[in-house]
Write an enzyme that holds these catalytic residues in place. Structure first.
Site, PDB file in Angstrom:
ATOM      1  CG  HIS A   1      -2.061  -7.007  10.242  1.00  0.00           C
ATOM      2  ND1 HIS A   1      -0.905  -6.531   9.670  1.00  0.00           N
ATOM      3  CD2 HIS A   1      -2.861  -5.931  10.448  1.00  0.00           C
ATOM      4  CE1 HIS A   1      -0.998  -5.218   9.518  1.00  0.00           C
ATOM      5  NE2 HIS A   1      -2.180  -4.830   9.991  1.00  0.00           N
TER       6      HIS A   1
ATOM      7  CB  CYS B   1      -2.341  -4.595   6.316  1.00  0.00           C
ATOM      8  SG  CYS B   1      -1.920  -2.952   6.919  1.00  0.00           S
TER       9      CYS B   1
ATOM     10  CD  GLU C   1      -1.453  -0.208   3.632  1.00  0.00           C
ATOM     11  OE1 GLU C   1      -1.923   0.855   4.054  1.00  0.00           O
ATOM     12  OE2 GLU C   1      -1.812  -1.326   4.038  1.00  0.00           O
TER      13      GLU C   1
END
Length: 387
Positions: free
Chosen positions: A233, A111, A79
């Site tokens: 994450h 993400c 990103e």
């Protein structure tokens, strides 16, 4: 045929700011950052390190160990894209001297980008079992100096080689996915700084985790106690800790201790590097493998989240002797070689990196010999060089 992760390469820039220093400069109690957020250090990218250069450097960590003639796919998840049209993967392909026949492109969903790349690569290798795929997650997390999100910034890249009969992690069939069109985090065109609704994003992350984790267990006829480790994450490590608390709620003591210990192992790299967006989950995987002792065939659950929002839960089994594929000493050396910036040096470096160099201006790098870097533009075309 088993397909999965055969190699892992990691890179982060050569500068960092310490969270205690930053807390003092912001008139905050250091424990707000060290415990409340769960971060110790934050890698800082200067003007010469971007998503492309970091992706090249991460892949260089293992490229000499593989047969480049077998690489048939290169996917770049980010990103922090450097061009609105040209894929970041093409710059990487050129730097690595991969053959012209390689299929290559870039993917984006906050993400979630490297997980999307992984699923594409898995399916590619299933159809082309004699070929391999390189996938890269590479990002610079920027919210701005003095902003509420400042402490959750970072920079780094993870590169993975995907192949049949992998040597690190064999992916299992099936997944649980969930998505909604929401605005918890975004970065408008023309802005290098992200925008985030922090409290909302934190809650969505947890809600999405519970959704996909419960659904995955239902679909696969599994219980929480069946997992040897669950990794997340990690936009900041406290976020993963909150999700892990949901996972271990009402579990027996053995399961609780095991999953708490595996989470502690998985967060070690993130605590020192910070948020690396698409690469974050896979930096957690690398950290788990290097800081825990997993048995052959250990079941690892992986939770991927990309704001906006997309979540997925999937799993893999650890391959026997996976330790032989790791370079823990090299990864620690990469972290230890970084220069500790004063807060003023960090602010200057950060703000300078927001500015694009004038066309024709050649940039020089203070990275070590052999490291690739962004050297500026010529006729508005990005130039990459090796130190």
């Amino acid at each position: 045929m088993q397909v999965g992760i055969d190699k892992i390469g990691f890179f982060t820039p050569n500068k960092y700011v310490d969270m205690v220093d930053l807390a003092h400069a912001r008139n905050e109690d250091p424990n707000k950052y060290l415990i409340g957020i769960g971060q110790k250090q934050m890698s800082v990218a200067d003007q010469t390190q971007d998503a492309v250069s970091m992706g090249i450097n991460a892949t260089l960590r293992y490229i000499d160990q593989i047969d480049k003639k077998k690489v048939g796919l290169l996917v770049f998840g980010t990103e922090s894209s450097v061009d609105q049209s040209k894929s970041a993967s093409l710059f990487v392909k050129s730097a690595l001297n991969l053959r012209p026949e390689v299929r290559t492109f870039e993917v984006k969903e906050a993400c979630f980008g490297l997980t999307a790349s992984l699923m594409i690569a898995r399916d590619f290798v299933r159809v082309h079992s004699d070929e391999t795929a390189i996938i890269i997650g590479s990002d610079i997390a920027r919210y701005g100096v003095g902003t509420p999100g400042e402490v959750t910034q970072g920079a780094g890249s993870i590169s993975l080689l995907i192949k049949s009969d992998p040597a690190i992690l064999a992916l299992n069939d099936g997944h649980s996915a969930y998505s909604q069109d929401i605005n918890d985090f975004w970065r408008p065109n023309g802005s290098k700084l992200a925008m985030v609704d922090g409290k909302y994003s934190t809650q969505v992350y947890l809600d999405f985790f519970k959704n996909v984790f419960d659904k995955y267990k239902e679909d696969k006829h599994l219980e929480t106690k069946d997992f040897d480790a669950i990794i997340y994450h990690l936009p900041f490590t406290k976020q993963g800790l909150k999700a892990n608390r949901i996972a271990i709620e009402n579990q027996d003591e053995e399961t609780t201790n095991r999953l708490q210990n595996s989470f502690e192992a998985s967060k070690q790299l993130s605590m020192r590097v910070g948020n690396v967006y698409t690469a974050s989950l896979y930096m957690s995987l690398l950290s788990l493998l290097e800081n825990d002792e997993l048995d052959s065939d250990a079941l690892v659950g992986l939770f991927s989240y990309g704001s906006g929002a997309m979540a997925e839960f999937f799993s893999g089994n650890v391959v026997a002797d996976y330790q032989k594929q790791l370079d823990e000493k090299g990864d620690l050396a990469l972290l230890d070689r970084r220069q500790r910036l004063t807060v003023k040096e960090y602010e200057d470096t950060f703000n300078n990196a927001l500015e694009e160099p004038k066309d024709g201006e050649e940039l020089s790098s203070d990275e070590a010999e052999g490291v690739w870097y962004f050297a500026g533009t010529k006729n508005h075309i990005r130039q990459y060089k090796q130190k």
